[in-house]
Motif scaffolding. Sequence first.
Motif, PDB file in Angstrom:
ATOM      1  N   ARG A 145       0.835  -1.207   0.000  1.00 34.77           N
ATOM      2  CA  ARG A 145       0.000   0.000   0.000  1.00 34.77           C
ATOM      3  C   ARG A 145       0.866   1.252   0.000  1.00 34.77           C
ATOM      4  N   GLN A 146       1.937   1.249   0.769  1.00 35.12           N
ATOM      5  CA  GLN A 146       2.831   2.399   0.798  1.00 35.12           C
ATOM      6  C   GLN A 146       3.451   2.632  -0.572  1.00 35.12           C
ATOM      7  N   SER A 147       3.824   1.540  -1.241  1.00 33.54           N
ATOM      8  CA  SER A 147       4.407   1.657  -2.577  1.00 33.54           C
ATOM      9  C   SER A 147       3.427   2.289  -3.555  1.00 33.54           C
ATOM     10  N   GLU A 148       2.173   1.875  -3.472  1.00 35.69           N
ATOM     11  CA  GLU A 148       1.174   2.405  -4.394  1.00 35.69           C
ATOM     12  C   GLU A 148       0.929   3.885  -4.140  1.00 35.69           C
ATOM     13  N   VAL A 149       0.861   4.277  -2.877  1.00 35.31           N
ATOM     14  CA  VAL A 149       0.640   5.680  -2.553  1.00 35.31           C
ATOM     15  C   VAL A 149       1.808   6.533  -3.049  1.00 35.31           C
ATOM     16  N   VAL A 150       3.026   6.066  -2.828  1.00 34.77           N
ATOM     17  CA  VAL A 150       4.202   6.803  -3.304  1.00 34.77           C
ATOM     18  C   VAL A 150       4.171   6.929  -4.824  1.00 34.77           C
ATOM     19  N   THR A 151       3.805   5.852  -5.490  1.00 42.38           N
ATOM     20  CA  THR A 151       3.717   5.881  -6.952  1.00 42.38           C
ATOM     21  C   THR A 151       2.721   6.926  -7.426  1.00 42.38           C
ATOM     22  N   LEU A 152       1.532   6.896  -6.867  1.00 38.08           N
ATOM     23  CA  LEU A 152       0.484   7.809  -7.309  1.00 38.08           C
ATOM     24  C   LEU A 152       0.804   9.258  -6.966  1.00 38.08           C
ATOM     25  N   ARG A 153       1.460   9.471  -5.822  1.00 37.11           N
ATOM     26  CA  ARG A 153       1.735  10.847  -5.387  1.00 37.11           C
ATOM     27  C   ARG A 153       2.912  11.468  -6.127  1.00 37.11           C
ATOM     28  N   PHE A 154       4.031  10.769  -6.164  1.00 44.55           N
ATOM     29  CA  PHE A 154       5.253  11.391  -6.655  1.00 44.55           C
ATOM     30  C   PHE A 154       5.604  11.038  -8.097  1.00 44.55           C
ATOM     31  N   TYR A 155       5.035   9.958  -8.614  1.00 46.03           N
ATOM     32  CA  TYR A 155       5.362   9.568  -9.979  1.00 46.03           C
ATOM     33  C   TYR A 155       4.210   9.771 -10.950  1.00 46.03           C
ATOM     34  N   GLU A 156       2.988   9.848 -10.429  1.00 45.63           N
ATOM     35  CA  GLU A 156       1.835  10.154 -11.269  1.00 45.63           C
ATOM     36  C   GLU A 156       1.226  11.507 -10.927  1.00 45.63           C
ATOM     37  N   PHE A 158      -0.681  12.694  -8.552  1.00 42.68           N
ATOM     38  CA  PHE A 158      -2.056  12.841  -8.088  1.00 42.68           C
ATOM     39  C   PHE A 158      -2.074  13.536  -6.729  1.00 42.68           C
ATOM     40  N   LYS A 159      -3.142  14.270  -6.476  1.00 41.62           N
ATOM     41  CA  LYS A 159      -3.324  14.924  -5.189  1.00 41.62           C
ATOM     42  C   LYS A 159      -3.846  13.917  -4.174  1.00 41.62           C
ATOM     43  N   THR A 160      -3.779  14.311  -2.900  1.00 46.90           N
ATOM     44  CA  THR A 160      -4.205  13.414  -1.817  1.00 46.90           C
ATOM     45  C   THR A 160      -5.641  12.942  -2.019  1.00 46.90           C
ATOM     46  N   ALA A 161      -6.538  13.865  -2.323  1.00 50.02           N
ATOM     47  CA  ALA A 161      -7.948  13.506  -2.489  1.00 50.02           C
ATOM     48  C   ALA A 161      -8.135  12.562  -3.672  1.00 50.02           C
ATOM     49  N   GLU A 162      -7.369  12.753  -4.728  1.00 47.05           N
ATOM     50  CA  GLU A 162      -7.467  11.882  -5.894  1.00 47.05           C
ATOM     51  C   GLU A 162      -6.956  10.482  -5.580  1.00 47.05           C
ATOM     52  N   ILE A 163      -5.856  10.399  -4.843  1.00 49.85           N
ATOM     53  CA  ILE A 163      -5.323   9.092  -4.439  1.00 49.85           C
ATOM     54  C   ILE A 163      -6.342   8.363  -3.579  1.00 49.85           C
ATOM     55  N   ALA A 164      -6.965   9.087  -2.668  1.00 49.40           N
ATOM     56  CA  ALA A 164      -7.979   8.486  -1.799  1.00 49.40           C
ATOM     57  C   ALA A 164      -9.119   7.918  -2.627  1.00 49.40           C
ATOM     58  N   ALA A 165      -9.553   8.662  -3.649  1.00 46.31           N
ATOM     59  CA  ALA A 165     -10.648   8.196  -4.490  1.00 46.31           C
ATOM     60  C   ALA A 165     -10.233   7.004  -5.337  1.00 46.31           C
TER      61      ALA A 165
END
Length: 204
Positions: A145-156, A158-165
């Motif tokens: 899960r941490q890997s996916e969040v890092v991917t979406l935040r820093f490499y794609e 996405f904003k926090t709200a978008e990652i949550a969705a």
Amino acid sequence: MFPNRIKTLTTERQPDPILWNALKQGDRRAFAELYERYYRILYNYGYKLLPDAALVEDAIQDLFVDLWRIQQNLAEAESVKFYLFRSLRRKIHRLSEKENRFLSVDQAAFPFLTDTTPEHQFTAGEQEQQLTQQLAHALKQLPDRQSEVVTLRFYENFKTAEIAAIMGITDKSVRNTLHKAMTHLRENARYLAPFLGLLLLLLS
């Protein structure tokens, strides 16, 4: 139904919102351009969630079939990329349930660091290759899960709200997971401490 590559039918790169609106009007060229533009990054993300090439390809095909089928009923998309990522994750989840598979980020398949990713923010010149290799190695040690969040935040980006969705979790859970990931990296990859310390400061 679709080839892996579709020849671009437009001579100029149109912004996503224009293509999206054109798709809603039944424009086949806009549909083909969106598929061409997003197939590879969707595949990379999907394969990280579930390393099954056939299943990921099926999910992407289903996603675009649905887009064409319901084109006139598509909602306005503030971010086409966000819409596609969230939809693909849901489709992969449903397909994986049918196959009795479980979503998990494939750490060995993480193509995090490419010419277009933000590794250039961490280093420059001759040290870039060494540092990015170290970063990729450190990221492999994170829980899924941490890997996916890092991917979406820093490499794609996405904003926090978008990652949550996209992930179906709360904003607070995203922030906590991201903070844990940065803390883990800082503690276990001290050569990245100057950069991760700044990120942690921004997240606090």
